[in-house]
Write an enzyme that holds these catalytic residues in place. Structure first.
Site, mmCIF file in Angstrom:
data_model
loop_
_atom_site.group_PDB
_atom_site.id
_atom_site.type_symbol
_atom_site.label_atom_id
_atom_site.label_comp_id
_atom_site.label_asym_id
_atom_site.label_seq_id
_atom_site.Cartn_x
_atom_site.Cartn_y
_atom_site.Cartn_z
ATOM 1 N N GLU A 422 0.822 -1.225 0.000
ATOM 2 C CA GLU A 422 0.000 0.000 0.000
ATOM 3 C C GLU A 422 0.846 1.261 0.000
ATOM 4 O O GLU A 422 0.471 2.272 -0.602
ATOM 5 C CB GLU A 422 -0.938 0.015 1.212
ATOM 6 C CG GLU A 422 -2.137 -0.925 1.110
ATOM 7 C CD GLU A 422 -1.826 -2.368 1.466
ATOM 8 O OE1 GLU A 422 -0.653 -2.660 1.781
ATOM 9 O OE2 GLU A 422 -2.745 -3.198 1.430
ATOM 10 N N HIS A 489 -10.773 -4.950 9.761
ATOM 11 C CA HIS A 489 -11.505 -4.822 8.493
ATOM 12 C C HIS A 489 -12.776 -4.002 8.682
ATOM 13 O O HIS A 489 -13.702 -4.124 7.888
ATOM 14 C CB HIS A 489 -11.919 -6.201 7.964
ATOM 15 C CG HIS A 489 -10.790 -7.051 7.497
ATOM 16 N ND1 HIS A 489 -9.935 -7.677 8.362
ATOM 17 C CD2 HIS A 489 -10.370 -7.385 6.249
ATOM 18 C CE1 HIS A 489 -9.048 -8.374 7.670
ATOM 19 N NE2 HIS A 489 -9.284 -8.206 6.390
#
Ligand SMILES: Cc1ncc(C[n+]2csc(CCOP(=O)(O)OP(=O)(O)O)c2C)c(N)n1
Ligand SMILES: [Mg+2]
Length: 686
Positions: A422, A489
């Protein structure tokens, strides 16, 4: 203020390969002149620091000129991309600008290229593809990858130069960037400036596996080799010229480990007491500059070199005088400089789709995921500078299928799977954005954006403020809980990111707003976080039409009108808030003005303020945690300004101050639910 005229030898900033073999090798005098200017200017800056005229950290490039100067002279400054390190002053001098520009940066005066908002050698020249470094070492490599790729996508045969030190070579971004460059076959020359120290720490304490750092290249499937830039400058230049041409021709990255020197220690304040006895003398004995001068004197005689030195010395002093006489910076306009100026609306085809058949303003019945997909499709169709990347977004269509079908229709390189990297992928997007592309990056879950925190909040978000360059990025962040995804998440990260300046943020709650938000975010000249609540992707279909007022999504939307309180929320909570409003209207005969905030940054609170002035009561509801939550800012701002209008203390409804728990029973206790919202408001109403 007029800058002093540079000596004639500095008017040429290039060396062509063929020139290196000429007899006599006149081009080498040019190499010498730039090395000598870099050295004497670096030394002069050190003196000025000691006199208190230069602030901050002065990390000189003395000893590194044998690498940086030939390389910058050989680069194609009209096409190539670079990010110099804190040892690259000579490179900055050659790449663009006047010595005074660079001195102005050190003096942090009104004419500084960073407008004195960043110091030391943290400047560049983005309009000439010299990317300004941030302190966080390793971060710039992926930016070079992105800008170089952008050049190639525009059909320009660019090479990127990504410099980093031996110390920096331990950062995670280095691994991510080398892998990314190899994967995407980017023509980037990765240059390790190995001066055998990271501040006071020798290489022996940095690496267990020996110090042949170039050998790492094999692990990335790229070529690597070592080069000594403390020896013969002409030989170094020849080796660099060959590798630059190879990278240009093959479009494959290469890693070179360049043995170089740091003659003056880490920085002006460095006591250097960690060096072994005689070690500093040994460094100076390897200094390439006097050796190069002696070699040139043997060919040309001493006179031309003496003349160059004298001219450069006079020029340097004249420049110091000019820069010292430049006014100090003015804080006026500093706040306005945070964001890039507003963008003009793009000439969108006025329909949800972009094909000839559906050019009328057709209404589509879409859920939010489909609305985002339609917006992405529209952007990819109508905007050639757009591209999208993210994990599993190509054939698979993304974890939430938002990008379904786009790879099939647009293909690589417009739509492609990103590796699990990322940080470098975001840095790569920054580089693309600085060069005119407009990337859209999907994070698989918003939670994983923490891996890219430096790139997002320190690099992209500060870009315009410190460099004046626009950095248009859309970072799509599937966020929120309620789906039993657990701590990693499910998070709401808006207040985490927005505690830092320079980011814009939209958080749509309907399919129409999702469609509009993506277009509005896309055409903005700044990095925009697009929060997409995962539970809203498939909450239901609703009509989505071409909306000429799509930019209204930057303002709150009034969902209901009432008298008793002003109720502000966003995201999935707008639905729970609506249900709570129904309940209180029916059971208590109390009605609320309900607002969906939609834009979290910048905040436009005018309509909410007007409402609050009328109702005198404020309820703020959000899914994220209470402490330091987004509601804290909203309540503080509104109460500060409208204290006199308040009839009761504002009410904040948010999640518990805990990690997001996993089991549905625990998550329900953690998050605001309709029942909890109703109970809290009922208790507050008294
Ligand atoms: C990620 C990060 N950690 C720590 C620092 C603080 N710091 C600045 S320079 C430096 C040493 C860098 O060593 P190296 O990469 O070898 O470059 P050199 O200074 O030797 O040219 C350190 C630790 C930083 N700038 N970035
Ligand atoms: Mg080092």
């Amino acid at each position: 203020m007029a800058f002093p005229t540079p000596p004639g030898i500095l008017t040429q900033r290039d060396v062509r390969v063929a020139e290196l073999d000429q007899t006599p090798p006149d081009a080498l005098l040019r190499v010498y002149a730039w090395m000598q200017l870099a050295r004497t200017a670096d030394n002069r800056i050190l003196d000025l620091f000691r006199q208190g005229l230069v602030k901050g950290t002065v990390t000189g490039g003395q000893g590194n000129e044998g690498l940086v100067v030939p390389l910058a002279l050989l680069a194609d400054k009209t096409t190539d991309v670079v990010s110099f390190t804190h040892r690259g002053f000579g490179g900055h001098l050659i790449w663009s600008g006047h010595l005074c520009d660079h001195l102005n940066q050190y003096f942090a005066n009104a004419a500084s290229p960073t407008r004195a908002r960043e110091g030391n050698i943290h400047h560049g020249d983005p309009s000439h593809r010299s990317l300004p470094m941030i302190s966080h070492l390793g971060a710039m490599l992926s930016n070079v990858c992105g800008a170089t790729d952008s050049q190639r996508r525009l059909g320009r045969p660019a090479v990127g130069f990504a410099f980093f030190g031996d110390g920096s070579s331990s950062t995670g971004d280095i691994h991510e960037s080398l892998n990314l460059a190899s994967l995407l076959s980017l023509p980037v020359l990765f240059v390790i400036e190995n001066n055998r120290y990271a501040y006071s720490t020798p290489v022996s304490e940095q690496f267990a596996a020996g110090t042949e750092l170039w050998r790492r290249a094999a692990g990335y499937g790229i070529e690597g080799f070592a080069l000594d830039a403390t020896g013969d400058v002409a030989a170094t230049a020849n080796t660099l010229a060959a590798v630059i041409e190879k990278v240009r021709a093959t479009s494959r990255p290469v890693l070179i480990e360049v043995h170089t020197l740091r003659l003056r220690g880490h920085a002006a304040y460095d006591t250097c007491d960690y060096l072994q006895p005689g070690e500093s003398d040994a460094f100076f004995a390897r200094d390439p500059l006097p050796k190069f001068r002696a070699q040139l004197a043997a060919t040309f005689g001493a006179a031309p070199l003496d003349a160059i030195d004298a001219e450069l010395g006079a020029f340097l002093e004249a420049c110091v005088k000019t820069s010292l006489a430049t006014p100090r910076p003015n804080p006026a306009g500093m706040e306005a400089g945070l964001y890039a100026p507003p963008s003009a609306p793009l000439p969108w085809i006025p329909s949800v789709g972009s094909t000839i058949e559906n050019r009328e303003s057709r209404i589509e019945n879409l859920n939010a995921a489909q609305a985002l997909n339609a917006a992405l499709r529209k952007i990819l169709t109508e905007r050639p500078e757009s591209l999208i990347l993210g994990q599993d977004i190509a054939t698979y269509g993304g974890a939430f299928k938002v990008t379904e079908g786009l790879f099939a229709d647009f293909g690589r390189p417009r739509v492609f799977n990103a590796p699990l990297a990322e940080s470098s992928c975001t840095g790569y997007c920054i580089g693309l954005a600085l060069n005119g592309h407009r990337p859209i990056e999907e994070f698989q879950f918003a939670d994983f954006s923490t891996e890219a925190i430096t790139q997002i909040v320190l690099n992209a978000a500060t870009m315009h403020f410190r460099s004046g360059a626009a950095c248009p990025l859309v970072l799509r962040l599937p966020c929120g809980g309620g789906l039993t995804f657990g701590s990693f998440h499910s998070q709401e990260l808006e207040s985490f990111f927005l505690a830092m300046p320079g980011l814009k943020a939209l958080y749509p709650s309907t399919p129409q707003d999702a469609f509009n938000a993506l277009l509005a975010a896309y055409e903005d000249h700044n990095p925009v976080l697009l929060f997409e609540h995962k539970a809203l992707y498939r909450r239901g279909r609703a009509p989505v039409a071409w909306d000429p007022n799509y930019r209204d999504v930057w303002s709150p939307k009034k969902l209901r009108t009432g008298d008793h309180a002003t109720f502000v929320t966003y995201g999935e909570m707008t639905y729970l808030a609506g249900e709570a409003c129904d309940y209180f209207a029916a059971e208590y005969e109390k009605t609320f003005d309900l607002f969906d905030l939609r834009a979290l940054s910048p905040l436009k609170l005018d309509a909410i303020e007007t409402s609050l002035a009328r109702t005198g009561r404020l309820i703020v509801l959000h899914e994220g945690r209470l402490t330091h939550g987004f509601g804290a800012e909203l309540v503080a701002r509104l109460a500060e300004k409208h204290f006199d209008a308040l009839k009761s203390a504002p009410l904040r409804i948010a999640a518990l101050d805990l990690p997001v728990p996993f089991a549905p029973e625990l998550e329900a206790a953690f998050r605001p639910t309709k029942e909890k919202i109703v109970d809290r408001i009922a208790a507050w109403l008294g």
